[in-house]
Write an enzyme that holds these catalytic residues in place. Sequence first.
Site, short mmCIF file in Angstrom:
data_model
loop_
_atom_site.label_atom_id
_atom_site.label_comp_id
_atom_site.label_asym_id
_atom_site.label_seq_id
_atom_site.Cartn_x
_atom_site.Cartn_y
_atom_site.Cartn_z
N ASP A 10 0.72 -1.19 -0.03
CA ASP A 10 0.07 -0.03 0.11
C ASP A 10 0.83 1.23 -0.14
O ASP A 10 1.42 1.60 1.01
CB ASP A 10 -0.83 0.08 1.32
CG ASP A 10 -1.42 1.20 1.44
OD1 ASP A 10 -2.02 1.91 0.37
OD2 ASP A 10 -2.07 1.68 2.49
N VAL A 17 3.05 0.78 3.21
CA VAL A 17 2.97 -0.21 4.21
C VAL A 17 2.95 -1.50 3.20
O VAL A 17 2.34 -1.71 2.37
CB VAL A 17 1.79 -0.14 4.99
CG1 VAL A 17 1.51 -1.18 6.02
CG2 VAL A 17 1.56 1.21 5.57
N ALA A 111 -6.95 3.94 -5.15
CA ALA A 111 -6.82 2.77 -4.96
C ALA A 111 -6.94 2.12 -3.39
O ALA A 111 -7.37 1.24 -3.27
CB ALA A 111 -5.59 1.98 -5.68
N ASP A 112 -6.25 3.03 -2.63
CA ASP A 112 -6.21 2.70 -1.31
C ASP A 112 -7.62 2.67 -0.79
O ASP A 112 -7.88 2.02 0.25
CB ASP A 112 -5.30 3.62 -0.47
CG ASP A 112 -5.71 5.14 -0.73
OD1 ASP A 112 -6.31 5.49 -1.81
OD2 ASP A 112 -5.49 5.92 0.05
N THR A 189 3.02 26.88 25.96
CA THR A 189 2.78 26.73 24.32
C THR A 189 2.65 25.19 23.81
O THR A 189 1.65 25.08 22.81
CB THR A 189 4.07 27.69 23.80
OG1 THR A 189 3.90 28.89 24.30
CG2 THR A 189 3.75 27.72 22.13
#
Length: 258
Positions: A10, A17, A111-112, A189
Site C-alpha cells: 500500500d 506499508v 486505489a487505497d 505553548t
Amino acid sequence: MPTFPLLAVDIGNTSTVLGLADETRTLTHTWRVRTNRESLPDDLALQLHGLFSVAGAQVPRSAILSSVAPPVGENYALALRRHYGVEAFSVSALSLPDVTVELDTPDAVGADRLCNLFGAEKYLDRQDYAVVVDFGTSTNFDVIGRGRRFIGGILATGAQVSADALFARAAKLPRITLEAPASAIGKNTVHALQSGLVYGYAEMVDGLLRRIRAELPAPAVAIATGGFARTIEGICREIDHYDETLTLRGLVEVWASR
C-alpha cells in the site's frame, strides 16, 4: 506456480506499508517504510530484499499493489518483475468489476480507498454501512455500503500536514510531537498546540462522522486506520474500531476475490 506468500503493498504519499500473507490470508509480516518518489526499481528491489532477509521471511510468489504516489507503484511492479519474477496486480476501479463506485467519475477513486472497502467488509455483519477513517497525509472518510458499494466520502487535511503548515507560517512556534496532552486547557505553548492539533482534530473527526451518519438511511459502523489513528484512540467518541492493518487486509481480500 504457488500463489503464497502474497506480498501486499500500500503506497501512500508519506509512507508505504507492506505485508506478507500466507495461504490462510493471514498477514505474517508487516513493514512501514518512507515513500520515496526518487527510488528506482533496483533501489526498491534492495529494500525488499533487506526487509525479507531481516525478518527471515520467504520471498513472495505473487503481489498486489495499491498506489496513490506515481511512479512509485510502477517502480515496485518493475522491481518485482525483474528480481522476483512476480507480475503484480494493480488495484483500480477499472480492475474491480464487482465493486460499484457511486461517484460522478468512478475511475477517479483512489486505489487505497477501494482496498479499505474490502478491508471493512468484516465489520458489516450487522450493519449495512461502514465509514473508514483513514489517517494518512490526508484524512479520508470512505462511506461503504453492503454489496461492495463505494458511496462517497470526505477528504480532509491530515493532522501532520496541518501542524507543518502552522509551524511554517508561525516561525516562533516550536515543533511538537503530536500526542494528547493531559488536559484540553494548555498551561504552556507546547501543551496548547498539542491540545489544538490533537483534541481539535478529534472533534473534527467526530463532527464529520455525525454528519455522515445523519445522511445515511441506516446506522453505520466507523473504523479508524492509518498512522495517526492510535494517537486519537480513546479520544474520538464516534469511532467504533481501530484496525491498523485494514488496508493491507483489504489488498489481500481483493486478491482473493479476483
